[in-house]
Design a protein around this motif. Structure first.
Motif: not given
Length: 787
Positions: A309-310, A321-326, A365, A384
């Motif tokens: 996401s993000g 780039s992205c929101t930190a991946s789980s 990220t 984006t």
């Protein structure tokens, strides 16, 4: 005058003067008592010529299902498992960082400066470098110890000197082991060393930087271990103490072939002597994805896929780039983009759907995408996108080339990243595995749902688990907070309970079953304990050393009578109390306590309590840890020579591999004729002893000495002898026939000439191969006036 037999009561007593303690012993070194008479303690010998790095403070012995007898060895620098005399390094990995041209060399110098902005390292840490190219005429590969940290740089020492002053190294993978710790407690003084607002204005406050102590216990055949006030790690016995060879097939996904039968989702790390294929990194935790018993894929997560996401496009050449991946981002992962592209920016060649491959990452990220594994980044423009779903596969794809031998590492892995881990404590002051229903209990830790450390909190996992810590109606995980004291110092498993000692109280922790699971009972208040290892269990009784006296618990907490209390606690270094440790020598009914004398920052003294005869002894010896295990033939101890020795093995000191004689001695309290009304003149002594146990082929010997005084305050006569040639009045007693013919045949009498109102007797030995036990010697004397 008739012969006078000297029969003294067992034990050493220094609570009174030498004269008041008449009829006993006053000094000892490396001597114990057997059936009331003193004898030299057994010798010791190293278990092998191999050594470890650092000062060992923790030992633990257990046997695996394949009958390997293993010994966990925790030092201030590393953690090892000893097997067959070899010390196998299983120190866990703290971090893996990719660096670009990190090395700086100076012509003709072996010092190399490394730049790493990720930080987290401290002086003394160990780092292993992989990949990279030569710089300044030297190649930086393998393990190094950090020698000096300043800002975002540190130094290491190369085996060879550089041939130029330059920087470089290319792309380098740095794998950091968990931080090292101090070898002993370090007092700190000055600005920032104490708590804010504590102490008088203008005066620096002294605080103590705690030394490194490892906690360890086995869960079945596997080992749980972790540094005090640090996280827990697991060593998997299935993998073993030696890294296991594997073959990696370059493919999408990559295939690993091993001789090990690993369960699905087993966490592993890799190591190599060369270079791993693109997509795999040394030190990264991967999870086995089962194909067959010995063939598997690897993934970066216990889940097969995740949605990012993000996501934004940050620039050209496929940079995102992205929101930190789980589930983490890793080179070699595939990322499926699907949906109708909208928003800003562009991805050249995108169609719905398209599979891309991560070919570069920077943290959790940012990443670079390519249309092929190991290829170049796709052409992009920043923006984006909207309408796109990003499905990340955690299965690793491999590409490129590889070299060297690849292995599954034997290093420990953090419990927090293992499959099934749920709310595992982030830190612990102590932990153990309970015999009652096999719970894992942490003492001094963070509560469920919190990251705040609570020094008085006890948490336990679900039954038969070290991974499930989240309390639920379906399990028995839980916690309880103690109310008396300021911190839990240690815990010890006793007969039907776990003893928990804070800095001022003793609690009993007992298994109750659901719904409370574990309950506590206050046993004693206003007590003390010197350190986390200053406690031992012997014959069902718990003994420990406090800050000013000894205690025991046999159903109730009691002060332990001690004949050496003043001697010990008036000459002890309280700042190094964390080094104090206790253990047992069950074969001799003894509890040993080791400590630092007042002028020493290393262990140099010991005191022994014989709990069957209720007597004490003391002496000088340098040890850092001790374990009396029923799984090994001899008690084992760690030395400052960085090795393990077997105690009660032989009769000499063989720490180095070359036997050295042990200096052993015992001196009686003072005795006299009557109450010293007359002086006494002693002209001969008839020894009574045995040299049983001495080394085959030797001629064992010892010295016997009478130390005369005019009165209690005069000091020993000088010279000791009267009208003789000996200034010490020391005489040697030697076995007259070589072992093993007859060790009860020795020098029948020794001629001496000493005169005094009161005297002490000293027995000492310092020859190779000698073992002795004293009986009741006799002296021949006559009254010799009053002055």
């Amino acid at each position: 005058m008739p012969l006078h037999k000297i029969t003294l009561k067992p034990g050493v007593n220094r609570e009174n003067t030498r004269y008041t303690s008449e009829g006993g012993y006053y000094e000892s070194d490396k001597v114990r008592f057997r059936q009331g008479t003193p004898e030299k303690i057994g010798g010791w010998a190293r278990i092998s010529a191999f050594t470890f790095l650092g000062v060992c403070r923790s030992l633990w012995n257990w046997v695996t299902l394949s009958y390997l007898n293993l010994l966990g060895v925790g030092t201030n620098l590393k953690f090892y498992i000893e097997s067959g005399g070899r010390y196998r390094d299983i120190t866990p990995i703290r971090a893996q960082v990719t660096l670009t041209n990190p090395f700086a060399t100076v012509n003709l110098s072996t010092t190399v400066t490394v730049t790493d902005a990720a930080l987290g390292y401290v002086n003394g840490d160990f780092v292993t470098f992989f990949g990279g190219t030569a710089v300044g005429g030297i190649t930086i590969l393998g393990e190094y110890q950090i020698t000096y940290v300043t800002g975002t740089t540190y130094t290491i020492t190369s085996a060879t000197a550089a041939t130029s002053t330059t920087t470089g190294g290319g792309t380098v993978y740095a794998v950091y082991q968990v931080n090292t710790g101090p070898a002993f407690t370090i007092p700190t003084i000055g600005w920032g060393s104490g708590n804010w607002g504590s102490g008088a204005w203008g005066f620096g406050e002294t605080t103590l930087l705690n030394m490194r102590i490892w906690n360890q216990d086995n869960f079945g055949q596997d080992l749980l271990f972790g540094p005090r006030d640090g996280p827990l790690f697991l060593w998997n016995a299935t993998i073993g103490v030696v890294p296991s060879d594997i073959t990696i097939t370059i493919a999408s996904p990559g295939v690993v072939t091993s001789t090990l039968n690993l369960a699905n989702l087993t966490a592993i790390t890799l190591e190599t002597t060369g270079a791993l294929p693109t997509g795999l990194l040394v030190g990264t935790v991967y999870y086995v994805r089962f194909i067959s018993s010995t063939t598997f894929n690897l993934s970066t997560s216990t889940t097969l896929s995740a949605t990012l996401s993000g996501v934004t496009i940050t620039g050209v050449a496929g940079q995102f780039s992205c929101t930190a991946s789980s589930v983490g981002l890793a080179i070699g992962q595939s990322l499926v983009l699907s949906g109708t592209y909208g928003g800003t920016g562009s991805i050249t060649g995108y169609t719905n759907p398209t599979t891309y491959f991560i070919v570069a990452t920077n943290g959790s990220t940012t990443f670079t995408l390519s249309t092929t594994a190991g290829g170049s980044g796709v052409t992009t423009t920043a923006g984006t996108p909207t309408g796109i779903t990003y499905t990340l596969s955690t299965i690793i794809n491999t590409s490129g080339t590889q070299s060297g031998t690849h292995k599954i590492s034997a290093r420990g892995i953090a419990l927090t990243v293992l499959n099934g881990a749920s709310s595992v404590p982030l830190t612990q002051s102590n932990f153990l595995i309970s015999d009652a229903s096999r719970f894992t209990l942490c003492f001094g830790t963070n509560d469920f749902g919190s990251t705040v450390f609570d020094p008085m909190l006890i948490r336990w996992s679900d039954q038969e688990s070290y991974l499930e810590w989240a309390p639920a109606i379906t399990n028995q995980a839980g916690s309880i907070r103690l109310s008396h004291g300021s911190q839990i110092v240690t815990a010890l498993q006793s007969r039907q309970e776990i003893l928990v000692l804070t800095d001022s109280t003793v609690y009993s922790l007992q298994y109750l079953g659901p719904p409370y699971v574990w309950g506590t009972q206050l046993l004693a208040d206003n007590i003390s304990i010197a350190g986390p290892n200053a406690i031992a269990l012997a014959s069902g009784i718990t003994f420990w050393m406090g800050i000013d006296k000894f205690y025991k618990y046999d159903g109730r907490v009691q002060t332990l009578r001690c004949d050496l209390r003043q001697y010990i606690f008036n000459d002890i270094n309280p700042q190094q109390s964390a080094q104090i440790f206790a253990s047992t020598s069950e074969g001799f009914n003894e509890v040993w306590f080791f400590y630092c004398s007042a002028s020493s920052i290393t262990i140099d003294r010991y005191v022994i309590y014989n709990y069957v005869e209720d007597i004490w002894m003391y002496g000088n010896m340098a040890r850092t840890a001790w374990l009396d295990s029923g799984l090994r033939e001899y008690p084992v101890a760690a030395t400052y020579s960085n090795n393990i020795v077997n105690h009660e093995f032989g009769v000499d000191d063989n720490v180095s591999g070359t036997p050295v004689a042990i200096e052993a001695s015992i001196t009686s309290s003072q005795f006299d004729i009557g109450d010293g009304h007359n002086m006494a003149f002693v002209w001969r002594m008839l020894p009574d002893l045995t040299f049983r146990g001495s080394t085959n082929g030797t001629t064992p010997s010892l010295t016997m000495q009478l130390l005369p005084l005019q009165n209690s305050g005069s000091g020993y006569n000088n010279p000791r002898s009267v009208g003789g040639t000996s200034s010490t009045a020391e005489q040697t007693v030697t076995a007259t026939q070589t072992y093993p013919i007859d060790l009860d045949t020795f020098t029948g009498q020794v001629n001496i000439r000493v005169r005094g109102r009161q005297m002490s007797m000293k027995i000492a030995s310092n020859t190779l191969g000698t073992q002795w036990q004293l009986g009741s010697p006799r002296i021949d004397f006559r009254p010799d006036g009053r002055r």
